[in-house]
Design an enzyme around this catalytic site. Structure first.
Site, PDB file in Angstrom:
ATOM      1  N   HIS A 101       0.823  -1.207   0.000  1.00  0.00           N
ATOM      2  CA  HIS A 101       0.000   0.000   0.000  1.00  0.00           C
ATOM      3  C   HIS A 101       0.862   1.264   0.000  1.00  0.00           C
ATOM      4  CE1 HIS A 101      -4.109  -1.348   0.243  1.00  0.00           C
ATOM      5  NE2 HIS A 101      -3.864  -2.155   1.254  1.00  0.00           N
ATOM      6  N   CYS A 107       0.175   2.811  -4.658  1.00  0.00           N
ATOM      7  CA  CYS A 107      -0.567   4.018  -5.001  1.00  0.00           C
ATOM      8  C   CYS A 107       0.250   5.270  -4.668  1.00  0.00           C
ATOM      9  CB  CYS A 107      -1.883   4.064  -4.231  1.00  0.00           C
ATOM     10  SG  CYS A 107      -3.062   2.814  -4.723  1.00  0.00           S
TER      11      CYS A 107
END
Length: 310
Positions: free
Chosen positions: A98, A154
């Site tokens: 993440h 991301c």
């Protein structure tokens, strides 16, 4: 007059590969363990990372607590990666997991946000901010040493705070300054390949292989190496990565922000790291959200003349 030693024709190679799937949590991802396994294979078979012990892998399915991707273990492993540098060395850093953003408090970000990566214990130990990655991986780079960082997460475009980003304009790439502050090396050269722009999210999808979950940036990076070789230029690598993702765009990103994190980009909360399996370098159809891979560097190298130095 003092002269720096000339880089060795073939220096030593070291790599740190990190896969965070966050198992058993609301932030769980599907395939980043396979992601790092495929990058390890690529490094060994395409770039000559074959010396015993030259690759360290941290993964959160690991029973040995010293090799899980906690914040402290990541910091310790980065210290190993950066120690005893010599001219001609090639260093490689890969993170699959993440990524997020935090409000910039130092004033160096043009968009007002720091980019982050999330260790497996981010809820208790905190996220790792781009300023920290720059201080640990970029600033200590010695003359004649080259670092490549592939960050499949991301908001990862400038996740290492490198000042220059390759931007397409008029059919060619040129460098664009993306920081208020030039954060250089100690003489070496740092390249970062990000899964997407800082404002974008990266897909957690099985659309690339048709079955296994894949990391979009990892997939397109390995695909470009397999198709066009380990000696292509940086412009070639970026163009082929962009083309690979562009062919498969049209849907929306899958996945979501880890519990307790909020999207800062107005993207409706769609996120999730690009994670996955590149086994056998499978090609397949499927749709994903808009995602543009990025290459950044600490200096404005010639993208069309400089070949991959991995």
């Amino acid at each position: 007059t003092s002269y720096q030693p000339a880089p060795a024709a073939s220096g030593r190679k070291k790599a740190l590969l990190i896969g965070c799937c966050y198992p058993g949590t609301s932030a769980a991802l599907n395939g980043c363990i396979n992601d790092v396994q495929c990058v390890e294979y690529c490094l060994k078979h395409r770039f000559g990372f074959t010396q015993q012990g030259c690759i360290v892998v941290l993964r959160d399915d690991q029973r040995n607590p010293d090799f899980t991707p906690t914040r402290s273990n990541i910091f310790r492993a980065i210290q190993w990666l950066m120690m005893d540098q010599r001219p001609g060395d090639s260093l490689f850093f890969h993170f699959s997991g993440h990524g997020s953003q935090k409000v910039d408090t130092s004033g160096d970000e043009l968009d007002g946000y720091d980019e982050t990566i999330l260790p497996t214990d981010y809820k208790s130990a905190g996220q790792i901010v781009d300023d920290e990655l720059n201080a640990m991986l970029v600033r200590p780079l010695q003359p004649g040493v080259v670092l490549h960082a592939l960050i499949d997460a991301c908001h990862s475009g400038t996740a290492m705070d490198l000042p220059y980003r390759a931007k397409a304009d008029g059919g060619r790439f040129h460098w664009k300054l993306k920081s208020r502050q030039i954060k250089g090396t100690s003489g070496g050269t740092a390249f970062q390949i990000g899964a997407c722009k800082d404002s974008q999210t990266a897909a957690d999808t099985n659309g690339l292989s048709g079955s296994a979950y894949t990391g979009a940036a990892t997939y397109s990076f390995i695909e470009a190496v397999e198709k066009y070789g380990a000696q292509q230029t940086y412009a070639s690598l970026l163009q082929h990565m962009m083309d690979s993702l562009h062919k498969r765009m049209g849907g929306s990103s899958a996945g979501g922000l880890p519990s307790g994190l909020t999207s800062l980009t107005g993207g409706g909360g769609l996120t999730g790291a690009a994670v996955g399996l590149m086994a056998s370098f499978l090609l397949g159809g499927g749709a994903m959200g808009a995602q543009v891979p990025v290459i950044c560097c600490d200096k404005q190298v010639d993208l069309y003349a400089t070949r991959l130095g991995i």
